[in-house]
Design a protein around this motif. Structure first.
Motif, PDB file in Angstrom:
ATOM      1  N   PHE A 300       0.730  -1.083  -0.035  1.00  0.00           N
ATOM      2  CA  PHE A 300      -0.102  -0.074   0.080  1.00  0.00           C
ATOM      3  C   PHE A 300       0.761   1.287  -0.102  1.00  0.00           C
ATOM      4  N   ARG A 301       0.355   2.404  -0.482  1.00  0.00           N
ATOM      5  CA  ARG A 301       0.809   3.590  -0.483  1.00  0.00           C
ATOM      6  C   ARG A 301      -0.020   4.533   0.485  1.00  0.00           C
ATOM      7  N   GLN A 302       0.522   5.124   1.415  1.00  0.00           N
ATOM      8  CA  GLN A 302      -0.158   6.100   2.164  1.00  0.00           C
ATOM      9  C   GLN A 302       0.542   7.244   2.626  1.00  0.00           C
ATOM     10  N   ASP A 303       0.130   8.417   2.430  1.00  0.00           N
ATOM     11  CA  ASP A 303       0.905   9.852   2.641  1.00  0.00           C
ATOM     12  C   ASP A 303       2.204   9.654   1.758  1.00  0.00           C
ATOM     13  N   ASP A 304       3.215   9.792   2.581  1.00  0.00           N
ATOM     14  CA  ASP A 304       4.642   9.856   2.183  1.00  0.00           C
ATOM     15  C   ASP A 304       5.316   8.553   2.238  1.00  0.00           C
ATOM     16  N   ALA A 305       4.637   7.237   2.244  1.00  0.00           N
ATOM     17  CA  ALA A 305       5.269   6.123   2.485  1.00  0.00           C
ATOM     18  C   ALA A 305       4.839   5.034   1.962  1.00  0.00           C
ATOM     19  N   VAL A 306       5.527   3.880   1.698  1.00  0.00           N
ATOM     20  CA  VAL A 306       4.899   2.742   1.088  1.00  0.00           C
ATOM     21  C   VAL A 306       4.873   1.657   2.280  1.00  0.00           C
ATOM     22  N   ARG A 307       3.906   0.905   2.417  1.00  0.00           N
ATOM     23  CA  ARG A 307       3.942  -0.179   3.271  1.00  0.00           C
ATOM     24  C   ARG A 307       3.749  -1.405   3.019  1.00  0.00           C
ATOM     25  N   LEU A 308       4.283  -2.532   3.361  1.00  0.00           N
ATOM     26  CA  LEU A 308       4.014  -3.819   3.176  1.00  0.00           C
ATOM     27  C   LEU A 308       3.577  -4.428   4.259  1.00  0.00           C
ATOM     28  N   MET A 309       2.264  -5.253   4.378  1.00  0.00           N
ATOM     29  CA  MET A 309       1.515  -5.528   5.501  1.00  0.00           C
ATOM     30  C   MET A 309       1.346  -7.239   5.208  1.00  0.00           C
ATOM     31  N   ILE A 310       1.596  -7.922   6.174  1.00  0.00           N
ATOM     32  CA  ILE A 310       1.588  -9.434   5.979  1.00  0.00           C
ATOM     33  C   ILE A 310       1.085  -9.608   7.153  1.00  0.00           C
ATOM     34  N   ARG A 311      -0.238 -10.619   7.349  1.00  0.00           N
ATOM     35  CA  ARG A 311      -0.781 -11.058   8.415  1.00  0.00           C
ATOM     36  C   ARG A 311      -1.431 -12.478   8.429  1.00  0.00           C
ATOM     37  N   ASP A 312      -1.758 -13.230   9.314  1.00  0.00           N
ATOM     38  CA  ASP A 312      -1.963 -14.659   9.391  1.00  0.00           C
ATOM     39  C   ASP A 312      -2.749 -14.601  10.364  1.00  0.00           C
ATOM     40  N   ASN A 313      -3.579 -15.758  10.558  1.00  0.00           N
ATOM     41  CA  ASN A 313      -4.529 -16.028  11.485  1.00  0.00           C
ATOM     42  C   ASN A 313      -3.978 -17.298  12.400  1.00  0.00           C
ATOM     43  N   GLY A 314      -2.651 -17.229  12.568  1.00  0.00           N
ATOM     44  CA  GLY A 314      -2.107 -18.209  13.233  1.00  0.00           C
ATOM     45  C   GLY A 314      -2.194 -18.028  15.016  1.00  0.00           C
ATOM     46  N   LEU A 328      16.308  -7.762   9.631  1.00  0.00           N
ATOM     47  CA  LEU A 328      15.491  -6.823   8.669  1.00  0.00           C
ATOM     48  C   LEU A 328      15.251  -5.475   9.323  1.00  0.00           C
ATOM     49  N   ARG A 329      14.871  -5.559  10.365  1.00  0.00           N
ATOM     50  CA  ARG A 329      14.610  -4.055  11.100  1.00  0.00           C
ATOM     51  C   ARG A 329      15.954  -3.072  10.799  1.00  0.00           C
ATOM     52  N   ALA A 330      17.158  -3.784  10.988  1.00  0.00           N
ATOM     53  CA  ALA A 330      18.364  -2.972  10.839  1.00  0.00           C
ATOM     54  C   ALA A 330      18.493  -2.508   9.566  1.00  0.00           C
ATOM     55  N   ARG A 331      17.976  -3.394   8.327  1.00  0.00           N
ATOM     56  CA  ARG A 331      18.300  -3.230   7.018  1.00  0.00           C
ATOM     57  C   ARG A 331      17.227  -2.048   6.806  1.00  0.00           C
ATOM     58  N   LEU A 332      16.238  -2.039   7.105  1.00  0.00           N
ATOM     59  CA  LEU A 332      15.080  -1.249   6.688  1.00  0.00           C
ATOM     60  C   LEU A 332      15.427   0.181   7.447  1.00  0.00           C
ATOM     61  N   ALA A 338      10.820   1.264   8.867  1.00  0.00           N
ATOM     62  CA  ALA A 338      10.681   0.804  10.191  1.00  0.00           C
ATOM     63  C   ALA A 338      10.034  -0.644   9.990  1.00  0.00           C
ATOM     64  N   LEU A 339      10.396  -1.489  10.898  1.00  0.00           N
ATOM     65  CA  LEU A 339       9.544  -2.697  10.944  1.00  0.00           C
ATOM     66  C   LEU A 339       8.524  -2.820  12.275  1.00  0.00           C
ATOM     67  N   GLU A 340       7.300  -3.007  12.231  1.00  0.00           N
ATOM     68  CA  GLU A 340       6.571  -3.597  13.438  1.00  0.00           C
ATOM     69  C   GLU A 340       6.028  -4.780  13.321  1.00  0.00           C
ATOM     70  N   VAL A 341       5.868  -5.226  14.312  1.00  0.00           N
ATOM     71  CA  VAL A 341       5.369  -6.809  14.582  1.00  0.00           C
ATOM     72  C   VAL A 341       4.255  -6.496  15.564  1.00  0.00           C
ATOM     73  N   GLY A 342       3.057  -7.168  15.432  1.00  0.00           N
ATOM     74  CA  GLY A 342       1.889  -7.426  16.382  1.00  0.00           C
ATOM     75  C   GLY A 342       0.764  -7.577  15.790  1.00  0.00           C
ATOM     76  N   THR A 353       4.275  -5.022   9.627  1.00  0.00           N
ATOM     77  CA  THR A 353       4.176  -4.039   8.779  1.00  0.00           C
ATOM     78  C   THR A 353       5.656  -3.424   8.581  1.00  0.00           C
ATOM     79  N   ALA A 354       5.894  -3.449   7.220  1.00  0.00           N
ATOM     80  CA  ALA A 354       7.319  -2.681   7.131  1.00  0.00           C
ATOM     81  C   ALA A 354       7.076  -1.520   6.139  1.00  0.00           C
ATOM     82  N   ARG A 355       7.590  -0.452   6.548  1.00  0.00           N
ATOM     83  CA  ARG A 355       7.438   0.880   6.120  1.00  0.00           C
ATOM     84  C   ARG A 355       8.707   1.659   5.441  1.00  0.00           C
TER      85      ARG A 355
END
Length: 367
Positions: A300-314, A328-332, A338-342, A353-355
């Motif tokens: 997705f593109r939102q405002d001035d950023a692009v976001r990669l979102m991966i979700r599961d029902n596990g 991967l967080r250090a790479r981003l 940034a990289l967020e997990v939750g 979510t990777a931004r």
């Protein structure tokens, strides 16, 4: 050649030994006896050994070395005016030390002793003043040379440290890339091998297909490893997302793509590669640990950023500081992202979510 330049550098103390030639000027003024020649040369050899020893250590030993050198000058100057050169060397040796109250005291004692001795035995007051001035110049020059030498050593240490840090960064990059590139590939190979083993006695044609897939994946893994080692990555996010959907399907996880399709049109190679790595790591974790039945991958593109979102029902509970995700967080973060997990609660699945900054948006603003 480098060693020779270092040896004769004015910032090094060894070149100053040529000033010992001044010792022989006294013999031109008053020719020595044979005993004085032997004594003078023997004392000079001992001084050179002491000088090299103390200057190599460059520590408290310079104090007793300078005291011995001053004593040598006091013993020789009654017989030859050239003995005064040892006062100059004593001043030069002390000048190599950091200026402290103790050094000021040592310098004052040296100045008082040498000026008194030269004044007594010098043929003229001018000669005494010249010798005192030479000693002062030697001390000042030695102090400046020592400072330049320390600065050069610090610069060399800085360069060495930078080289070590660059080597360590490259080692960590290779380690991250091998983990990111090969982790999911090896998981897929293991999964397909297990499927092929189960189908071997039931459906030989399907088992053969799985084995052929293993060969293809293994060849790709070898290519990935080579690229990771030499740094010639360039994986596209779109390809990684489509491949990941197929991998999830092979593992029995229903997966779908959502969001925008032109994932790579406005991403640099480094950004696309970083997001592809995130995709592969997330999918590997879903297959290995999530025990999920469904997953969604979106760009997705939102405002001035692009976001990669991966979700599961596990089962959820992913560790945001795990080895793969932290790399991967250090790479981003290196790309300004940034990289967020939750959420991290159990039985709620996982959303990763990777931004990254939207480069196309940034370019439009700059124009």
């Amino acid at each position: 050649m480098i060693a020779l330049r270092t040896l004769i550098s004015p910032n090094r103390p060894w070149i100053h030994l040529i000033y010992l030639g001044m010792f022989f000027f006294g013999w031109l003024y008053l020719p020595p006896t044979r005993l004085e020649v032997i004594t003078g040369l023997a004392s000079m050899a001992g001084f050179i050994a002491l000088y090299v020893f103390a200057m190599r250590r460059m520590d408290w030993t310079l104090y007793p070395a300078a005291a011995f050198t001053t004593l040598l000058g006091l013993l020789l100057i009654p017989h030859t005016l050239g003995g005064g050169v040892y006062f100059v060397f004593a001043a030069a040796m002390l000048g190599r030390l950091d200026w402290t109250p103790r050094l000021w005291t040592a310098m004052a004692l040296l100045a008082l002793t040498s000026i008194t001795a030269v004044w007594i035995y010098a043929p003229t007051p001018l000669f005494a003043l010249a010798m005192a001035g030479l000693a002062a110049m030697a001390a000042g020059g030695s102090m400046i040379a020592a400072r330049h030498e320390r600065q050069a050593d610090q610069a060399e240490e800085t360069r060495s440290r930078a080289a070590r840090e660059a080597a360590e960064a490259e080692r960590q990059r290779i380690a991250r890339d091998l983990h990111d590139l090969l982790g999911q590939t090896l998981s897929t190979v293991t999964l397909k091998a297990e499927i092929a083993e189960r189908l071997m006695s039931q459906d030989g044609e399907r088992a053969r297909t799985e084995l052929q897939a293993i060969q293809t994946i293994s060849r790709q893994a070898l290519a990935d490893m080579r690229e990771a080692v030499i740094g010639l990555r360039g994986r596209k996010l779109g390809d990684a997302m489509r491949e990941s959907v197929q991998r999830l399907a092979d593992a029995g996880v229903a997966a779908e793509l959502e969001g925008e399709e032109d994932t790579d049109d406005r991403l640099s190679d480094s950004a696309s590669t970083a997001l592809a790595m995130v995709t592969r790591e997330a999918v590997t974790n879903i297959i290995r640990h999530a025990n999920a039945s469904r997953a969604k991958l979106g760009f997705f593109r939102q405002d001035d950023a692009v976001r990669l979102m991966i979700r599961d029902n596990g089962r959820g509970g992913a560790d945001p500081n795990g080895g793969g995700l932290s790399g991967l967080r250090a790479r981003l973060e290196g790309l300004g992202g940034a990289l967020e997990v939750g959420p991290v609660n159990r039985d709620e699945g996982t959303l990763l979510t990777a931004r990254l900054p939207d480069q196309a948006e940034s370019e439009g603003q700059s124009q």
